[in-house]
Every structure is written in C-alpha cells, then in structure tokens.
Write a protein that holds these residues in place. Structure first.
Motif, PDB file in Angstrom:
ATOM      1  N   HIS A  83      90.532  23.220  33.102  1.00 57.19           N
ATOM      2  CA  HIS A  83      89.340  22.450  32.990  1.00 57.19           C
ATOM      3  C   HIS A  83      88.217  22.917  32.152  1.00 57.19           C
ATOM      4  O   HIS A  83      88.367  24.017  31.568  1.00 57.19           O
ATOM      5  CB  HIS A  83      88.609  22.655  34.775  1.00 57.19           C
ATOM      6  CG  HIS A  83      89.378  21.914  35.565  1.00 57.19           C
ATOM      7  ND1 HIS A  83      90.594  22.406  36.450  1.00 57.19           N
ATOM      8  CD2 HIS A  83      89.336  20.718  36.217  1.00 57.19           C
ATOM      9  CE1 HIS A  83      90.939  21.563  37.094  1.00 57.19           C
ATOM     10  NE2 HIS A  83      90.299  20.379  37.179  1.00 57.19           N
ATOM     11  N   PHE A  84      87.316  22.057  32.037  1.00 58.93           N
ATOM     12  CA  PHE A  84      86.053  22.410  30.964  1.00 58.93           C
ATOM     13  C   PHE A  84      85.659  23.800  31.354  1.00 58.93           C
ATOM     14  O   PHE A  84      85.522  24.055  32.655  1.00 58.93           O
ATOM     15  CB  PHE A  84      85.155  21.470  31.112  1.00 58.93           C
ATOM     16  CG  PHE A  84      83.883  21.663  30.478  1.00 58.93           C
ATOM     17  CD1 PHE A  84      84.090  21.164  29.069  1.00 58.93           C
ATOM     18  CD2 PHE A  84      82.733  22.075  30.636  1.00 58.93           C
ATOM     19  CE1 PHE A  84      83.020  21.479  27.744  1.00 58.93           C
ATOM     20  CE2 PHE A  84      81.554  22.165  29.887  1.00 58.93           C
ATOM     21  CZ  PHE A  84      81.709  22.040  28.535  1.00 58.93           C
ATOM     22  N   SER A  87      83.327  24.623  34.384  1.00 59.45           N
ATOM     23  CA  SER A  87      83.510  23.891  35.553  1.00 59.45           C
ATOM     24  C   SER A  87      83.746  24.812  36.815  1.00 59.45           C
ATOM     25  O   SER A  87      83.418  24.280  37.979  1.00 59.45           O
ATOM     26  CB  SER A  87      84.959  23.080  35.530  1.00 59.45           C
ATOM     27  OG  SER A  87      85.091  22.416  34.602  1.00 59.45           O
ATOM     28  N   PRO A 130      79.849  18.591  34.422  1.00 57.21           N
ATOM     29  CA  PRO A 130      79.917  18.686  32.872  1.00 57.21           C
ATOM     30  C   PRO A 130      80.170  17.335  32.208  1.00 57.21           C
ATOM     31  O   PRO A 130      79.633  16.942  31.049  1.00 57.21           O
ATOM     32  CB  PRO A 130      80.981  19.826  32.536  1.00 57.21           C
ATOM     33  CG  PRO A 130      81.293  20.345  33.658  1.00 57.21           C
ATOM     34  CD  PRO A 130      81.050  19.457  34.916  1.00 57.21           C
ATOM     35  N   MET A 131      80.574  16.338  32.840  1.00 57.74           N
ATOM     36  CA  MET A 131      81.140  15.081  32.321  1.00 57.74           C
ATOM     37  C   MET A 131      79.840  14.446  32.170  1.00 57.74           C
ATOM     38  O   MET A 131      79.364  13.343  31.363  1.00 57.74           O
ATOM     39  CB  MET A 131      82.045  14.445  33.119  1.00 57.74           C
ATOM     40  CG  MET A 131      83.530  15.200  33.275  1.00 57.74           C
ATOM     41  SD  MET A 131      84.729  14.318  34.044  1.00 57.74           S
ATOM     42  CE  MET A 131      85.328  12.821  33.145  1.00 57.74           C
ATOM     43  N   LYS A 135      78.392  15.824  28.142  1.00 56.32           N
ATOM     44  CA  LYS A 135      79.486  14.943  27.880  1.00 56.32           C
ATOM     45  C   LYS A 135      79.933  15.109  26.460  1.00 56.32           C
ATOM     46  O   LYS A 135      81.126  15.389  26.485  1.00 56.32           O
ATOM     47  CB  LYS A 135      78.865  13.549  27.724  1.00 56.32           C
ATOM     48  CG  LYS A 135      79.895  12.403  27.433  1.00 56.32           C
ATOM     49  CD  LYS A 135      79.432  10.905  27.535  1.00 56.32           C
ATOM     50  CE  LYS A 135      80.501  10.092  27.296  1.00 56.32           C
ATOM     51  NZ  LYS A 135      79.993   8.706  27.268  1.00 56.32           N
ATOM     52  N   TYR A 138      82.064  18.103  26.472  1.00 58.62           N
ATOM     53  CA  TYR A 138      83.383  18.005  27.319  1.00 58.62           C
ATOM     54  C   TYR A 138      84.386  17.034  26.568  1.00 58.62           C
ATOM     55  O   TYR A 138      85.644  17.285  26.492  1.00 58.62           O
ATOM     56  CB  TYR A 138      82.963  17.024  28.674  1.00 58.62           C
ATOM     57  CG  TYR A 138      84.274  17.069  29.660  1.00 58.62           C
ATOM     58  CD1 TYR A 138      83.886  18.170  30.907  1.00 58.62           C
ATOM     59  CD2 TYR A 138      85.256  16.404  29.575  1.00 58.62           C
ATOM     60  CE1 TYR A 138      84.847  18.119  31.768  1.00 58.62           C
ATOM     61  CE2 TYR A 138      86.345  16.556  30.693  1.00 58.62           C
ATOM     62  CZ  TYR A 138      85.896  17.231  31.688  1.00 58.62           C
ATOM     63  OH  TYR A 138      86.924  17.452  32.662  1.00 58.62           O
ATOM     64  N   SER A 141      86.174  19.248  23.756  1.00 56.79           N
ATOM     65  CA  SER A 141      87.160  19.929  24.521  1.00 56.79           C
ATOM     66  C   SER A 141      88.302  19.273  24.806  1.00 56.79           C
ATOM     67  O   SER A 141      89.593  19.750  24.605  1.00 56.79           O
ATOM     68  CB  SER A 141      86.668  20.619  25.874  1.00 56.79           C
ATOM     69  OG  SER A 141      86.397  19.682  26.884  1.00 56.79           O
TER      70      SER A 141
END
Length: 194
Positions: A83-84, A87, A130-131, A135, A138, A141
């Motif tokens: 995940h980011f 997260s 984070p989305m 953004k 994200y 990434s």
C-alpha cells in the motif's frame, strides 16, 4: 502502564486473526458485489460485522494495549503489502487513540466503548486517505509500480468529495450498528452485560 500478560497477548493475537479473517471476507464480498466502490465501503462494512470481535477482545484483555496491538498489526500489514507508504499511520493512530478512550477516559463504559470502536474502525481508512489528501504522490507511487492510466482512473473513480462524506458517515453509522449487534450477541451467547 502495565505490560500485557502472555495470556492477554495470546487472546489479542487470536482476536486479531479473527478480525483479519472477517475483514478479508468482507473485502472479497464487496469486490464481487460493488467492484468500483469496494475499497470505499470496506471500513464501514468491516465495522458492521466486527463489533463482536472488539467486545470479546475487551472482555478478555480488559486493559490498555490490546486494541493498540490489534490496530498495529493491521498497520504493519498495510506497510508490507504494497500500500501507499503512509497508509499504515491511521491504523496505528486510531488504535492507540481508541485504547486511550477505552481505558483512560473517565466516562460511561458503554459510551467509551462505542466511541473507541468508532475511532478504531477508522483505522481501515489508511489506504484510502492518501488518495484524497495526497493524490499526486499516490498516483506517482502507482506509476512506479507499473500501473497504467486506465487502472489509475479506475482506482480513483470513487475518490470524490461525496465519496469522502459517504466513507466517513458510513463508518460512523456502521460502528454504532456493529457495537449494538455485538452487545446483543455477547448477551445472548457469552453471558455478559457489556
């Protein structure tokens, strides 16, 4: 703050595993039922079905630490499963805050449990937040991981202002419902008044 005893750590591990199992089932069902909005609804749906697990954890580990460990494990899972990068933070923060609310706040026990569970349930928003708030980072990434524009657009379909409100409100509503259901199940099957 006393350390958790070995038996309490074992109970925490057991209930964390059960919680993980419930979240995994909910995730699969949502992915099949509402594939575009599954990640948006996962925290709320998990909160709806996990109240009993949370209450059982409080019953078996009735002091500070168990909630933090459970949330921390999920934070680590987010960290190691691609995940980011940030997260994992909500899982840790929400779990520790829920622990403080449950065991350090001088308020009615049922109110403490309801609020601590609601805060804890927001820990599963870690991969989502984070989305909305990071953004560009994200998206970068995802590009570094080899994702194409179609995939990125698909992932961000529910990430709107309305989606954010739906996510937050649904977690709050489902946490209340989840604790209510959990209390009913405990009273009926585990002979407790919690």
């Amino acid at each position: 703050m006393k350390k958790l005893k070995m038996q309490e750590l074992i109970f925490t591990g057991v209930y964390t595993a059960i919680y993980f199992f419930v979240v995994a089932i909910v995730m699969v069902v949502l992915k099949l039922a509402v594939p575009v909005f599954d990640s948006l609804l996962l925290p709320a749906a998990s909160a709806l079905f996990s109240g009993i697990i949370y209450l059982l954890l409080l019953q078996k580990v009735p002091r500070f630490g168990g909630i933090s460990v459970m949330g921390g494990v999920f934070g680590l899972l987010f960290l190691i499963t691609g995940h980011f990068a940030l997260s994992f933070i909500p899982s840790f923060v929400c779990a520790i805050l829920a622990d403080f609310i449950q065991y350090r706040w001088n308020a009615d026990e049922k109110l403490r449990t309801l609020i601590s569970y609601t805060v804890f349930s927001f820990g599963l928003t870690g991969p989502l937040l984070p989305m909305w708030f990071m953004k560009n980072a994200y998206v970068d990434s995802l590009i570094r991981r080899g994702k194409d524009a179609d995939y990125i657009n698909y992932v961000f379909t529910p990430i709107t202002t309305t989606g954010f409100v739906v996510c937050v409100v649904s977690v709050m509503i489902c946490s209340v419902a989840g604790i209510y259901i959990g209390r009913k199940l405990l009273t009926k099957h585990f002979q407790t008044k919690r």
